[in-house]
Design an enzyme around this catalytic site. Structure first.
Site, PDB file in Angstrom:
ATOM      1  N   GLY A 215       0.818  -1.212   0.000  1.00  0.00           N
ATOM      2  CA  GLY A 215       0.000   0.000   0.000  1.00  0.00           C
ATOM      3  C   GLY A 215       0.848   1.257   0.000  1.00  0.00           C
ATOM      4  O   GLY A 215       1.931   1.313  -0.598  1.00  0.00           O
ATOM      5  N   SER A 216       0.386   2.263   0.705  1.00  0.00           N
ATOM      6  CA  SER A 216       1.011   3.584   0.640  1.00  0.00           C
ATOM      7  C   SER A 216       2.399   3.647   1.267  1.00  0.00           C
ATOM      8  O   SER A 216       3.117   4.630   1.057  1.00  0.00           O
ATOM      9  CB  SER A 216       0.103   4.619   1.302  1.00  0.00           C
ATOM     10  N   THR A 217       2.800   2.629   2.043  1.00  0.00           N
ATOM     11  CA  THR A 217       4.170   2.647   2.563  1.00  0.00           C
ATOM     12  C   THR A 217       5.180   2.576   1.420  1.00  0.00           C
ATOM     13  O   THR A 217       6.309   3.047   1.553  1.00  0.00           O
ATOM     14  CB  THR A 217       4.411   1.479   3.537  1.00  0.00           C
TER      15      THR A 217
END
Length: 488
Positions: A215-217
């Site tokens: 995801g956004s990591t």
């Protein structure tokens, strides 16, 4: 008469030669096959005739041995078994070994030549030295903080020391007690069957062996690629990105979870986790640039061992532009282990240099004399030093005034990045909550962050709309970082 005696002597000599040849055949050519024959119990009896060496945490054993009084005499025991199972693995007289128990089996079982100055003597005497010990890099306080933070929820935590690569915590939840597998008999077989049939998969080491969409990591990797390639030269400049963003070559619109992302800068996109901006930036970097950046962080690498093997984290090397856009925000086919995402945070914290992670600090003889020491080495530079400094600033903003405020620690500088990864057909599955971070004390002399952490919570028990990296994962990361800072 003498002639018959001579022929008899010749025949006896021939029988003696045949006997010697057969002995040589059995001892040299057939010995391995006989030794491996399941009916031959001697190797197993010899293996368990003496206590096994110990695995150490903070210098104290978390394993032991128990005299069972059976033919296979000494069984393995574990102290706080579920807490350290992802580190130790199991040593079973029925099912073999796993993780550190397997990787350091020669040391622990006393068969490693380095345990004696005269290994040939033990070979000739058909003996062996006492089992040695394996001292791990794990810190008990951090391990306990991670385990308590997950509180039985499915997920994992990996924490590393950025400057050295030491793995400071490695937790997988739910866990299990390895001692139930130590011996033989019906009880052990029933425990093995029950653990393997459990839908929660407690024996799966989620920190090392499970891969998730990050995801956004993953936007930290995309931001590093953009800065290193010169695609973004001013992190505060508007990016002219619409909200929603049309995926290239398609009619599909990519939305954002929150408002305020239209025409946002890359700094704002990291701080508030704007999908649209980072997807567009990934497309601008291009497939070759993104693949190379991911490789420098450890993605697509084969053979990572800590010393147990680690699953391969993936970033596709052949994609269309719309797939590249999704991959650049940690979706599509992008997958990572929690250890891999801890390595991403560690590279940022360490000025761009990525250290090889390792779990065994040293191996010793039974009396404490060192046999081998853990090898500190570099995996290369994941990004330019200036890029790392800029990303540190952006990650600090995430925690101080962005999506990761639950990771803030008074008296410490904390950088982080939240992630809420979608999965399942049509993203129908419950999202995974991610948080990656690093921390250093504000005190003088603390130039480098002491710890980098990655947390993933699989199927959070909260309502789908409430699941986020900040809500489910950041508090766990904060607890682990607090334990690291307290330990110095």
């Amino acid at each position: 008469m003498i002639r018959y005696i001579r022929w008899c002597a010749y025949f006896c000599a021939l029988l003696l030669v045949a006997l010697l040849v057969n002995i040589a055949r059995v001892q040299v050519w057939e010995s391995a096959a006989y030794g491996a024959n399941p009916a031959n119990k001697r190797p197993a009896i010899e293996r368990y005739a003496e206590p096994r060496g110990d695995i150490l945490v903070d210098g104290h054993p978390v394993t032991g041995s128990r005299d069972s009084g059976q033919l296979l005499r000494y069984e393995r025991t574990y102290r706080n078994g579920p807490l350290y199972a992802p580190v130790t693995g199991f040593s079973s007289q029925t099912y073999g070994t796993s993780f550190v128990e397997r990787a350091e089996d020669a040391i622990l079982s006393g068969t490693d030549p380095g345990l004696s100055a005269f290994p040939l003597w033990y070979e000739l005497a058909r003996g062996r030295p006492a089992g040695g010990n394996a001292a791990t890099t794990v810190r008990s306080g951090m391990q306990l903080a991670a385990y308590a933070g997950l509180a039985g929820k499915r997920g994992a935590v990996a924490a590393v020391e950025p400057a050295t690569g030491r793995i400071l915590a490695l937790v997988s939840s739910p866990s299990y007690d390895p001692s139930v597998l130590s011996g033989t008999g019906t009880r052990v077989k029933e425990a093995w069957s029950a653990l393997n049939a459990d839908p929660a998969r407690p024996m799966l080491n989620r920190a090392l062996r499970e891969t998730y969409p990050p995801g956004s990591t993953f936007k930290i990797v995309t931001a590093a690629a953009a800065l290193d390639a010169g695609v973004v030269t001013d992190v505060d400049a508007p990016t002219r990105t619409p909200d929603p963003y049309p995926l290239p070559g398609t009619s599909t619109l990519l939305p954002n979870a929150g408002a305020g992302c239209e025409d946002a800068s890359m700094a704002d996109a990291v701080q508030w986790s704007c999908n649209t901006v980072m997807a567009k930036i990934g497309v601008r970097v291009g497939l070759r640039g993104m693949v190379e950046a991911a490789r420098r962080f450890g993605f697509n690498g084969e053979g990572l061992r800590v010393p147990s093997w680690v699953s391969r984290s993936n970033f596709d090397t052949d994609m269309s532009q719309d797939q590249l856009a999704l991959s650049s925000i940690g979706q599509f086919n992008t997958t990572a282990t929690p250890l891999q995402m801890a390595m991403v945070a560690a590279a940022v914290a360490n000025g761009g240099e990525l250290k090889y992670p390792y779990l065994v600090e040293r191996t010793t003889q039974d009396d404490g004399s060192q046999v081998r020491r853990g090898d500190q080495r570099s995996l290369g530079r994941a990004m330019n030093p200036a890029t790392a400094v800029r990303l540190q600033e952006l990650m600090v903003k995430v925690v101080e005034n962005g999506t990761g405020r639950n990771a803030a620690i008074p008296g410490a500088v904390v950088g982080g990045k939240t992630g809420t990864a979608q999965h399942g057909v049509g993203n129908a599955g419950t999202p995974y909550a991610w948080f990656i971070s690093w921390a250093r004390a504000r005190a003088e002399g603390a130039a480098l962050p002491q710890v980098a952490v990655a947390v993933v919570v699989e199927d959070a028990s909260a309502d789908r709309g409430d699941i986020s990296g900040n809500g489910a994962a950041a508090p766990i990361a904060r607890a682990v970082m607090e334990a690291a800072l307290a330990a110095g």
